[in-house]
Structures are given as C-alpha cells and as structure tokens.
Write an enzyme that holds these catalytic residues in place. Structure first.
Site, PDB file in Angstrom:
ATOM      1  N   PHE A 157       0.859  -1.195   0.000  1.00 23.16           N
ATOM      2  CA  PHE A 157       0.000   0.000   0.000  1.00 23.16           C
ATOM      3  C   PHE A 157       0.894   1.243   0.000  1.00 23.16           C
ATOM      4  CE2 PHE A 157      -3.336   2.850   1.850  1.00 23.16           C
ATOM      5  CZ  PHE A 157      -4.328   2.584   0.930  1.00 23.16           C
ATOM      6  N   ILE A 173       2.070   2.823  -5.594  1.00 27.70           N
ATOM      7  CA  ILE A 173       1.229   2.138  -6.587  1.00 27.70           C
ATOM      8  C   ILE A 173      -0.064   1.613  -5.950  1.00 27.70           C
ATOM      9  CG2 ILE A 173       1.104   0.104  -8.109  1.00 27.70           C
ATOM     10  CD1 ILE A 173       2.839   2.226  -9.372  1.00 27.70           C
ATOM     11  N   THR A 189       4.775  -4.769  -3.973  1.00 26.79           N
ATOM     12  CA  THR A 189       5.798  -4.532  -2.953  1.00 26.79           C
ATOM     13  C   THR A 189       7.081  -4.084  -3.667  1.00 26.79           C
ATOM     14  OG1 THR A 189       6.574  -6.830  -2.962  1.00 26.79           O
ATOM     15  CG2 THR A 189       4.793  -6.292  -1.417  1.00 26.79           C
ATOM     16  N   LYS A 222       9.254  -5.850 -10.713  1.00 26.70           N
ATOM     17  CA  LYS A 222      10.188  -6.490 -11.655  1.00 26.70           C
ATOM     18  C   LYS A 222      10.957  -7.670 -11.062  1.00 26.70           C
ATOM     19  CE  LYS A 222      12.025  -2.398 -12.182  1.00 26.70           C
ATOM     20  NZ  LYS A 222      11.001  -1.459 -11.818  1.00 26.70           N
ATOM     21  N   VAL A 266       7.525  -3.012 -17.185  1.00 30.12           N
ATOM     22  CA  VAL A 266       8.386  -2.422 -18.220  1.00 30.12           C
ATOM     23  C   VAL A 266       7.695  -1.201 -18.820  1.00 30.12           C
ATOM     24  CG1 VAL A 266       9.507  -2.789 -20.459  1.00 30.12           C
ATOM     25  CG2 VAL A 266       9.405  -4.655 -18.803  1.00 30.12           C
ATOM     26  N   GLY A 289       6.274   1.406 -17.676  1.00 28.70           N
ATOM     27  CA  GLY A 289       5.084   1.943 -17.004  1.00 28.70           C
ATOM     28  C   GLY A 289       3.788   1.806 -17.772  1.00 28.70           C
ATOM     29  N   ASP A 335      18.465  -1.077 -13.799  1.00 25.31           N
ATOM     30  CA  ASP A 335      17.009  -1.082 -13.984  1.00 25.31           C
ATOM     31  C   ASP A 335      16.658  -1.374 -15.455  1.00 25.31           C
ATOM     32  OD1 ASP A 335      14.200  -0.324 -13.157  1.00 25.31           O
ATOM     33  OD2 ASP A 335      14.570   1.221 -14.665  1.00 25.31           O
ATOM     34  N   LYS A 365      14.593  -4.691 -17.332  1.00 25.39           N
ATOM     35  CA  LYS A 365      13.492  -4.608 -18.298  1.00 25.39           C
ATOM     36  C   LYS A 365      13.842  -5.341 -19.584  1.00 25.39           C
ATOM     37  CE  LYS A 365      11.919  -0.556 -15.966  1.00 25.39           C
ATOM     38  NZ  LYS A 365      12.170   0.874 -15.751  1.00 25.39           N
TER      39      LYS A 365
HETATM   40  N1  LIG Z   1       6.325   3.936  -8.329  1.00 24.80           N
HETATM   41  C1  LIG Z   1       6.347   3.779  -9.645  1.00 24.80           C
HETATM   42  O1  LIG Z   1       6.231   4.726 -10.414  1.00 24.80           O
HETATM   43  C2  LIG Z   1       6.498   2.402 -10.231  1.00 24.80           C
HETATM   44  C3  LIG Z   1       6.498   2.241 -11.628  1.00 24.80           C
HETATM   45  C4  LIG Z   1       6.616   0.950 -12.167  1.00 24.80           C
HETATM   46  C5  LIG Z   1       6.758  -0.135 -11.324  1.00 24.80           C
HETATM   47  N2  LIG Z   1       6.777   0.059  -9.961  1.00 24.80           N
HETATM   48  C6  LIG Z   1       6.944  -1.095  -9.095  1.00 24.80           C
HETATM   49  O2  LIG Z   1       5.780  -1.255  -8.292  1.00 24.80           O
HETATM   50  C7  LIG Z   1       6.131  -1.793  -7.021  1.00 24.80           C
HETATM   51  C8  LIG Z   1       5.589  -0.885  -5.940  1.00 24.80           C
HETATM   52  O3  LIG Z   1       6.176   0.386  -6.080  1.00 24.80           O
HETATM   53  P1  LIG Z   1       5.807   1.594  -5.110  1.00 24.80           P
HETATM   54  O4  LIG Z   1       6.427   2.809  -5.711  1.00 24.80           O
HETATM   55  O5  LIG Z   1       4.369   1.564  -4.791  1.00 24.80           O
HETATM   56  O6  LIG Z   1       6.655   1.181  -3.791  1.00 24.80           O
HETATM   57  P2  LIG Z   1       6.495   1.778  -2.323  1.00 24.80           P
HETATM   58  O7  LIG Z   1       5.851   3.121  -2.363  1.00 24.80           O
HETATM   59  O8  LIG Z   1       7.830   1.630  -1.682  1.00 24.80           O
HETATM   60  O9  LIG Z   1       5.453   0.778  -1.604  1.00 24.80           O
HETATM   61  C9  LIG Z   1       5.768  -0.528  -1.333  1.00 24.80           C
HETATM   62  C10 LIG Z   1       4.699  -1.093  -0.416  1.00 24.80           C
HETATM   63  O10 LIG Z   1       4.990  -2.476  -0.208  1.00 24.80           O
HETATM   64  C11 LIG Z   1       4.801  -2.761   1.161  1.00 24.80           C
HETATM   65  N3  LIG Z   1       5.525  -3.964   1.572  1.00 24.80           N
HETATM   66  C12 LIG Z   1       6.846  -4.157   1.777  1.00 24.80           C
HETATM   67  N4  LIG Z   1       7.081  -5.409   2.199  1.00 24.80           N
HETATM   68  C13 LIG Z   1       5.864  -6.024   2.274  1.00 24.80           C
HETATM   69  C14 LIG Z   1       5.437  -7.317   2.668  1.00 24.80           C
HETATM   70  N5  LIG Z   1       6.301  -8.253   3.073  1.00 24.80           N
HETATM   71  N6  LIG Z   1       4.094  -7.594   2.631  1.00 24.80           N
HETATM   72  C15 LIG Z   1       3.196  -6.673   2.237  1.00 24.80           C
HETATM   73  N7  LIG Z   1       3.556  -5.411   1.857  1.00 24.80           N
HETATM   74  C16 LIG Z   1       4.867  -5.107   1.882  1.00 24.80           C
HETATM   75  C17 LIG Z   1       5.282  -1.518   1.875  1.00 24.80           C
HETATM   76  O11 LIG Z   1       4.774  -1.550   3.200  1.00 24.80           O
HETATM   77  P3  LIG Z   1       5.115  -0.398   4.290  1.00 24.80           P
HETATM   78  O12 LIG Z   1       4.266   0.768   3.883  1.00 24.80           O
HETATM   79  O13 LIG Z   1       4.698  -1.032   5.569  1.00 24.80           O
HETATM   80  O14 LIG Z   1       6.593  -0.152   4.183  1.00 24.80           O
HETATM   81  C18 LIG Z   1       4.652  -0.456   0.989  1.00 24.80           C
HETATM   82  O15 LIG Z   1       3.309  -0.256   1.359  1.00 24.80           O
HETATM   83  C19 LIG Z   1       7.662  -1.907  -6.999  1.00 24.80           C
HETATM   84  O16 LIG Z   1       8.025  -3.227  -7.278  1.00 24.80           O
HETATM   85  C20 LIG Z   1       8.089  -0.966  -8.112  1.00 24.80           C
HETATM   86  O17 LIG Z   1       9.310  -1.337  -8.712  1.00 24.80           O
HETATM   87  C21 LIG Z   1       6.644   1.287  -9.411  1.00 24.80           C
END
Ligand SMILES: NC(=O)c1ccc[n+]([C@@H]2O[C@H](COP(=O)([O-])OP(=O)(O)OC[C@H]3O[C@@H](n4cnc5c(N)ncnc54)[C@H](OP(=O)(O)O)[C@@H]3O)[C@@H](O)[C@H]2O)c1
Length: 333
Positions: free
Chosen positions: A8, A11, A90, A119, A146, A148, A215, A219
């Site tokens: 949470f 994303i 996550t 990824k 990959v 977005g 990164d 991809k």
């Molecule tokens: N952000 C982007 O623009 C983007 C774009 C493309 C792909 N992605 C991919 O999407 C994924 C999420 O990205 P994000 O930016 O949303 O990351 P983020 O903001 O760091 O959020 C990660 C979430 O995962 C939770 N988490 C960590 N360990 C966990 C576990 N064991 N069980 C359940 N939840 C857990 C964290 O919990 P806590 O809140 O408790 O720490 C946090 O809520 C990543 O793999 C990222 O590479 C992101």
C-alpha cells in the site's frame, strides 16, 4: 472476483484511487468484483464482504483503518484462499525477489491470478512463474514492470500475434533519460544533472540502480523472456551505464544531429548502453519519457512512447486487472 492488494505504497494507493473512479466499469465486467483486502509490511485489513473503496482511498497508511490487523501477513490471506486475484506491489528486489516472489509463487500455486508491476520476481524467475501459472490455469500479468503505462506486452500479444519480433530497442529508464536530456538541452554536466534529478525526486539518493543501467537491464530481461521466448538472466545483459557520458560527447553528437540515449537492445545480444540516436528518430524522446521501438517481420517498425513511472503506471495495473476480469467472466458464460 475478490481482489487483495499487496503493498500500500505509491502504486497500491494510486490503484485504490483509480478503482474508486472506475468501479462501475469493473462491475459491468464482473458484477461481483470487490476489494477484500490490502496489506503492507506490518499487517493488513480484510473484509470478506468487500472493503469500502471510497474509505480506503481516503487513508494514507493502512494502519489508519480501524480494521487494521498489525502482525498479519499477506501470505496468510493468500493461504486461506480469501481472494482470487492479487495485485502484488511490494518493492522491487533483484537480489532474491522477496517479498514479491513468495507472494506470487504462493498465489499462482493456489490458482490465484496475479497482476504485478514488481520487476524482481519476473527478472529472477520468469520461466518458473509462468509455468506455475500455466499449470494452475491462472493469469500472471505484468504490464507495469516495463515502461510503465506503455502497453507493450498487451500490444504484442493481442494485436501483433502474427508478427515475429526481430529486434526490440528502447529507452527503458526515465531517470537516465531525464539526466541525458538536461545535459543535451541545458549543457550541464552529468554531476549537476544527477543532483538536479535527485532534488526533484526523479533519482534516488543512491542512483546506481538507474545510472549504471541495472534497472534498464531488468526490463531487457523481462522483454526478452516474455516477447522473444528467451531464457535470459540479468547476467546475460552486457551493460554500460551513463556515468562516462561527458558534456563534450553530447555537444559533439548534437552538432551532428544526434542525441546520446541509454538504449536497451534485444536482438541476438542483450545490451544496455549509451548510443547515438538521430534526433529525428522516433526513439529520440526527452525528459522522463520512455520509448520502445519494435521491428517485426510483417508490421515493420512501430514505436511506442509514454511515461515509464509515476501515477501513469497505474493504467498498466488496472488494465491488467480488467483483462483478468474479462477472461474469467467469459469462462463463466
Ligand atoms: N512507483 C512507480 O512509479 C512504479 C512504476 C513501475 C513499477 N513500480 C513497481 O511497483 C512496485 C511498488 O512500487 P511503489 O512505488 O508503490 O513502492 P512503495 O511506495 O515503496 O510501496 C511498497 C509497499 O509495499 C509494502 N511492503 C513491503 N514489504 C511487504 C510485505 N512483506 N508484505 C506486504 N507489503 C509489503 C510496503 O509496506 P510499508 O508501507 O509497511 O513499508 C509499501 O506499502 C515496486 O516493485 C516498483 O518497482 C513502481
């Protein structure tokens, strides 16, 4: 369909906001669609009757929700078959894929569909995960991993089924493209452009994952395995980042009508390296944009351009989820 959102963070929260706006569309496809749970690293919320998406979209942390069960884990919810589709969001971890790899393995082995922008698990265990999905007749969709919001996998699988992809190349990392664009337009040095990207939150404090091409290499691996039937590992990608790209090199290239871009390439070799790209080539996009250029036997060349990260990524996750709902509702009828 009963959805569990794992993660949470950025994303996960953007997804909930998007679901709130699109709930009617989702229920037109599957009138029983509901979000039954959401988990972060320290606990979860769960309601078998469906969570209130409006309420969920108003909170910043799951622990603010009155039903939050601290200490509970996402794996518990998957193990008890309380959902039939998960969005696994996550953090990406390319060392061992965790915690995403465990969540995805567990879900697929129980016949639960998986949508993920993460990824790590796909880079490390693509073949294993796709075969567990096949064995258990469930979907594993990963459009958000990959480039977005660019629907590269869906386009290739749905619209270009008869084509053979001969070569793929692309700007697959927005951070490095931002830095190179600043160097190109503002004539700044790499160090200054990197500092600016860090101040704007485009680059991490430890930028090596982006600037050293790791990164982009991840991809390349996912694209090669998913679209070109390879069995590639990250070590198979020849990789050079952008630290060695000087302002002088960029200025010289510019005088000859080229830009220097960090390009991921998949043909016989897998490579990530700075390349000269003619400024009038469709791949030559600037700022944080991503672009993918596909060369095929029938269609010739197609280039897709769009945002590789940020809130636009939620489009990929939501559309993958809609694909799962559509496929399953077809099976029901
Ligand atoms: N952000 C982007 O623009 C983007 C774009 C493309 C792909 N992605 C991919 O999407 C994924 C999420 O990205 P994000 O930016 O949303 O990351 P983020 O903001 O760091 O959020 C990660 C979430 O995962 C939770 N988490 C960590 N360990 C966990 C576990 N064991 N069980 C359940 N939840 C857990 C964290 O919990 P806590 O809140 O408790 O720490 C946090 O809520 C990543 O793999 C990222 O590479 C992101």
């Amino acid at each position: 369909m009963r959805l569990l959102i794992i993660g949470f963070g950025f994303i996960g929260k953007e997804l909930v906001k998007a679901l709130r706006g699109k709930i009617r569309l989702l229920r037109e496809i599957d009138r029983d669609f509901m979000v039954v749970g959401a988990a972060d690293s320290k606990g979860y919320i769960f309601d078998a009757g469906g969570l209130d998406v409006d309420g969920l979209s108003a909170i910043n942390r799951l622990s603010e929700h009155q039903g939050y069960r601290a200490g509970g884990s996402a794996s518990e919810l998957i193990n008890e078959d309380l959902c039939n589709v998960i969005v696994e969001a996550t953090p990406t971890n390319i060392k061992d894929g965790e915690p995403g790899l465990t969540h995805i393995r567990l879900a697929l082995s129980r016949g639960i569909h998986v949508v993920t922008p993460n990824k790590g698990p796909l880079v490390l265990a693509f073949r294993e995960l796709t075969s567990i999905a096949e064995r258990n007749s469930c979907d594993l969709l990963y459009e958000g991993t990959v480039a977005g919001a660019i629907p590269i996998f869906s386009l290739a699988r749905e619209c270009l089924r008869g084509d053979k992809i001969i070569r793929l190349s692309g700007i697959l990392n927005g951070t490095t493209n931002y830095i190179l664009s600043r160097m190109f337009f503002e004539e700044t040095s790499f160090d200054i452009a990197l500092k600016e990207a860090q101040e704007k939150g485009i680059a991490e404090r430890d930028p090596s994952y982006d600037v050293d091409g790791v990164d982009a290499a991840c991809k390349v691996v996912i694209l090669a395995n998913a679209l070109m039937k390879r069995n590639a590992k990250i070590g198979d990608v020849e990789r050079v980042g952008i630290r060695g790209v000087t302002q002088e090199a960029i200025s010289l290239a510019k005088k000859a009508n080229y830009a220097i871009k960090l390009i991921g390439t998949i043909d016989r070799r897998l490579e990530v390296a700075p390349k000269l790209v003619p400024i009038n080539h469709p791949l030559c996009v600037h700022g944080t944009l991503n672009a993918i250029h596909i060369e095929m036997d029938l269609a010739g060349e197609i280039t897709l351009v769009g945002y590789g990260a940020g809130k636009e990524t939620v489009s990929a996750v939501l559309n993958d989820l809609i694909t799962v709902l559509k496929r399953r509702s077809k099976q029901k009828h």
